[in-house]
Design a protein around this motif. Structure first.
Motif, PDB file in Angstrom:
ATOM      1  N   LYS A   8     -10.393  24.621 -39.428  1.00 55.11           N
ATOM      2  CA  LYS A   8      -9.505  25.744 -39.147  1.00 55.11           C
ATOM      3  C   LYS A   8     -10.284  27.045 -38.994  1.00 55.11           C
ATOM      4  O   LYS A   8     -10.041  27.834 -38.069  1.00 55.11           O
ATOM      5  N   LEU A   9     -11.237  27.276 -39.896  1.00 55.24           N
ATOM      6  CA  LEU A   9     -12.020  28.506 -39.845  1.00 55.24           C
ATOM      7  C   LEU A   9     -12.923  28.562 -38.619  1.00 55.24           C
ATOM      8  O   LEU A   9     -13.107  29.633 -38.019  1.00 55.24           O
ATOM      9  N   VAL A  10     -13.506  27.430 -38.244  1.00 58.25           N
ATOM     10  CA  VAL A  10     -14.370  27.396 -37.061  1.00 58.25           C
ATOM     11  C   VAL A  10     -13.570  27.755 -35.809  1.00 58.25           C
ATOM     12  O   VAL A  10     -14.042  28.516 -34.951  1.00 58.25           O
ATOM     13  N   LEU A  11     -12.358  27.221 -35.708  1.00 61.34           N
ATOM     14  CA  LEU A  11     -11.506  27.564 -34.560  1.00 61.34           C
ATOM     15  C   LEU A  11     -11.113  29.038 -34.601  1.00 61.34           C
ATOM     16  O   LEU A  11     -11.113  29.724 -33.575  1.00 61.34           O
ATOM     17  N   GLN A  12     -10.803  29.524 -35.790  1.00 64.29           N
ATOM     18  CA  GLN A  12     -10.371  30.912 -35.937  1.00 64.29           C
ATOM     19  C   GLN A  12     -11.461  31.906 -35.572  1.00 64.29           C
ATOM     20  O   GLN A  12     -11.182  32.944 -34.954  1.00 64.29           O
ATOM     21  N   TRP A  13     -12.722  31.570 -35.933  1.00 66.22           N
ATOM     22  CA  TRP A  13     -13.815  32.515 -35.743  1.00 66.22           C
ATOM     23  C   TRP A  13     -14.764  32.147 -34.600  1.00 66.22           C
ATOM     24  O   TRP A  13     -15.850  32.728 -34.503  1.00 66.22           O
ATOM     25  N   HIS A  14     -14.335  31.266 -33.737  1.00 66.12           N
ATOM     26  CA  HIS A  14     -15.194  30.934 -32.591  1.00 66.12           C
ATOM     27  C   HIS A  14     -15.484  32.206 -31.793  1.00 66.12           C
ATOM     28  O   HIS A  14     -14.558  32.969 -31.466  1.00 66.12           O
ATOM     29  N   PRO A  15     -16.753  32.472 -31.498  1.00 69.85           N
ATOM     30  CA  PRO A  15     -17.099  33.732 -30.809  1.00 69.85           C
ATOM     31  C   PRO A  15     -16.359  33.962 -29.504  1.00 69.85           C
ATOM     32  O   PRO A  15     -16.110  35.122 -29.123  1.00 69.85           O
ATOM     33  N   ASP A  16     -15.988  32.897 -28.801  1.00 68.44           N
ATOM     34  CA  ASP A  16     -15.259  33.066 -27.543  1.00 68.44           C
ATOM     35  C   ASP A  16     -13.897  33.704 -27.756  1.00 68.44           C
ATOM     36  O   ASP A  16     -13.324  34.279 -26.820  1.00 68.44           O
TER      37      ASP A  16
END
Length: 250
Positions: free
Chosen positions: A32-40
Motif C-alpha cells: 500500500k505504501l509503495v503504491l501511495q509514494w511511487h514517484p510517478d
C-alpha cells in the motif's frame, strides 16, 4: 516508548502498525505504501517521494526478515531499558571468545549504518549515504581484531582485507589523543606498536552481544559513532545520539 525516542528509525511507526503485527500484515502495508509514494504519483515532489520510498524499503527489508526483525526488536527493548537505567551483568562475558573472527561494525541504535573504509579514512554510512551497490558497499565494511597478549582483551582493529599484510598485520584504526585533546578522528595507519592503535574490548552493559572499544592509553575514551557519518574516539560525557556500543551483524 516510540522508536524515535531511542534514536532508532521508527519502522513500526512508518508502517502504522503495532510491534506484534504478523508478516502478512507487514507485506500488505508495504504494498500500500509503495503504491501511495511511487514517484510517478508525485511529479511535483519526486525527490521527496524517492526518499520516502527508500525509507519504506529500508523498513520492509528489516520487518519482513524474521532474523533482522528480531534484532531490531531486541535493540528497541535494549535502548528502552537503557533509558530507564537498566544495565546488564557482563562479568562472565569473554570478548575473545564472543567477538567473531571477521565482522561488520554497526553502532547500536543505527541498524542501517556500518563502519566503512574510504581511502585511509573511516566513516559510518548507510547504503544511501554511500550510494554504492550492495557488493561494493559491504566489501569495505569487514574487519577483524588482532588480539595482543600484553593486556587482557587488548586488541587492534583492522580492515579484514589488510589482515596478515606485513609483519605488523596490515592497517589499523589509529587516533591522536593527548591530555589536551579528548576527541580524535579515526584513520588507518600501518601496523605499529604505538599505543594509539590499541583498544580494550569491553562487553556492552546495554545490549547482549554488543561491545565497546576503550582506548588502552586513555581510559574513559571510546570508539564512537557521531551522527551523521563520523567515526571518532571520544572521552568524557557521551551525548545521547553518540553510540559507543557496536553490534556485529552477519
Amino acid at each position: 516508548m516510540a522508536a524515535a525516542a531511542t534514536g532508532l528509525p521508527d519502522y513500526y511507526g512508518l508502517f502504522g502498525v503495532e510491534r506484534e503485527v504478523d508478516q502478512d500484515a507487514i507485506k500488505k502495508v508495504y504494498r500500500k505504501l509503495v503504491l501511495q509514494w511511487h514517484p510517478d504519483k508525485h511529479p511535483q515532489n519526486r525527490e521527496a517521494a524517492e526518499e520516502k520510498i527508500r525509507e519504506i524499503n529500508d523498513a520492509y527489508e528489516t520487518l519482513s526478515n524474521p532474523f533482522k526483525r528480531s534484532q531490531y526488536d531486541n535493540m528497541l527493548v535494549a535502548l528502552e531499558r537503557k533509558a530507564k537505567g537498566f544495565r546488564l551483568d557482563t562479568t562472565m562475558i569473554k570478548p575473545r571468545m564472543s567477538i567473531p573472527k571477521e565482522f561488520m561494525l554497526s553502532p547500536l541504535g543505527y541498524p542501517d549504518k556500518f563502519v566503512r573504509v574510504v581511502g585511509m579514512s573511516l566513516f559510518v554510512q548507510s547504503r544511501g549515504d554511500a550510494k554504492a551497490e550492495f557488493y561494493d558497499f559491504f566489501k569495505e565494511a569487514k574487519f577483524s581484531l588482532w588480539w595482543l597478549p600484553e593486556v587482557n582483551n587488548m586488541c587492534r582493529i583492522r580492515p579484514q582485507a589488510t589482515a596478515g599484510v606485513g609483519q605488523d598485520g596490515g592497517l589499523n584504526f589509529n587516533f591522536a589523543l593527548s591530555r589536551q585533546v579528548s576527541v580524535s578522528e579515526v584513520i588507518l595507519s600501518p601496523g605499529q606498536m604505538a599505543e594509539s592503535a590499541h583498544f580494550i574490548a569491553v562487553a556492552s552493559d546495554v545490549f547482549k552481544g554488543a561491545f565497546r572499544f576503550e582506548c588502552y592509553a586513555y581510559p574513559g575514551h571510546y570508539l564512537a559513532f557521531l551522527p551523521p557519518t563520523h567515526l571518532r574516539v571520544v572521552g568524557g560525557t557521551v551525548e545521547e545520539k553518540t553510540a559507543i556500543d557496536f553490534m556485529f551483524p552477519s
